[in-house]
Design a protein around this motif. Sequence first.
Motif, short mmCIF file in Angstrom:
data_model
loop_
_atom_site.label_atom_id
_atom_site.label_comp_id
_atom_site.label_asym_id
_atom_site.label_seq_id
_atom_site.Cartn_x
_atom_site.Cartn_y
_atom_site.Cartn_z
N LYS A 7 2.21 1.61 -3.67
CA LYS A 7 1.15 2.03 -4.59
C LYS A 7 0.67 3.45 -4.27
O LYS A 7 0.46 4.27 -5.17
N GLY A 8 0.51 3.74 -2.97
CA GLY A 8 0.04 5.07 -2.56
C GLY A 8 1.04 6.15 -2.92
O GLY A 8 0.66 7.24 -3.39
N ARG B 63 0.82 -1.21 0.00
CA ARG B 63 0.00 0.00 0.00
C ARG B 63 0.86 1.26 0.00
O ARG B 63 0.51 2.26 -0.63
N SER C 200 -3.59 2.96 5.70
CA SER C 200 -4.14 1.60 5.69
C SER C 200 -5.55 1.58 6.24
O SER C 200 -6.44 0.91 5.69
N LEU D 289 -7.98 3.19 3.68
CA LEU D 289 -8.26 2.29 2.56
C LEU D 289 -9.16 1.13 2.97
O LEU D 289 -10.01 0.68 2.21
#
Length: 447
Positions: A132-133, A129, A215, A218
């Motif tokens: 990607k973030g 994450r 986190s 999301l």
Amino acid sequence: MIKKLFKKLTYTQIIVLSFVMMILLGTILLCLPISSASGEFTAPIDALFTATSASCVTGLIVFDTCTYWSLFGQIVILTLIQIGGLGFMVFISTFSVFLKKRIGLYERRLLMQAEGNLRLSGVVVLLKRIIKGTLLFEGLGAIILAFRFIPKMGWGQGVYNAVFHSISAFCNAGFDLMGKYEKFSSFTHFSDDPIVLITIILLITIGGIGFLVWSDVLTFKTKLKKYSLHSKLVLSTSAILVFVPLILFLAFEYNGVLRDMNLFDKIVNAAFMAVSPRTAGMNTVDLNAIGDSSEIITDILMLVGGSPGSTAGGLKTTTLAVLVLSMIAAARHDTHPQIFKRRLPDDALKQASAIFTVYVSASLVAAIVISAIESSDITTVLFEVISAVGTVGLTRGITPTLCIASKIIIVLLMFGGRVGGLTLMLSLAEKRMNVPLDRPEEKILVG
């Protein structure tokens, strides 16, 4: 051989050592003639200062980044910013993910320690994450900035500047290439461009709230009740630290540094003044022209910094929250601080108090020593020192004039501010054996 050496070190010591190695490599590269625009060697102390500032995502500089460093030097600085912002262990583990290598238990524990995860489980998911973030937010930021920079700078320079500033802002680094307009000017030439300023504000904020909060956002989206106490505390404290200073800066500087702007630009610039000191280090107004009240607020914001497990440094928002909640609990004669129907752990106050003491003590001692060495007044020096220990990068212009001794002190402050003052102390004392002995208790008067 190296693997065996690392196995003997604690997780905290490895994190500290990884930053040291990165800074030394950056120093060597920045010393080379290829790194400077003039093609000359850079003095080791200045290269060390710049490498530390970039690796520790601070932004204090002895040379204007745009005019002094070559393209190669700027890319070295940008690479250090990206690695330093995400954390060395995240960067190394990213290669393992892309190469589809298994991340073992030892690496998972290192990642948990480095990125502030509360549980060993889910570390790899958090890592993905983060990757990607980071790509998403830095990419979107670069695209938006490119639309504003390309008309002013042309395609090549516009795209390059958009990418550079998006990464710098997201990593809360404070480095900029706006010296093309005026040396050390930061974003003062864009104070009337709300799209650029709002984009930078959002990048700084998203990068500074912490990967663990990402986190939760999301996973649970708008279901705030399911967020962890950590995320709730970070988001609520961060909101207060944005909106309250925004209102104060708007009130104090309405007829000050903001006087020549229209109302909307005043609000946007006040918001920038509230967000940037929280370790980002970019400015849209002349910091030497702000009032004393605004300077004090900026000092406080710089010392607090961002949130744990983020690209930011400083005391951290949760540390401030724990200290305030403990003060409220003491005033109410409550045994334990409570928030959001949860009780804070007993060790939280001890750790928060220790971190606060380390940062404040380091700032005061450094300010006293540098004031004795330099000719600058104590308020200017204190501003510089807090900017360094909070890994902010804001300056009132004295950084390039500092002598070698003062630069070394600032380097140590930047390093300690990024890895964490308590982390640095633990890395030196973790091997110490504690004797299982309880001493007799005796009351003292406090306050």
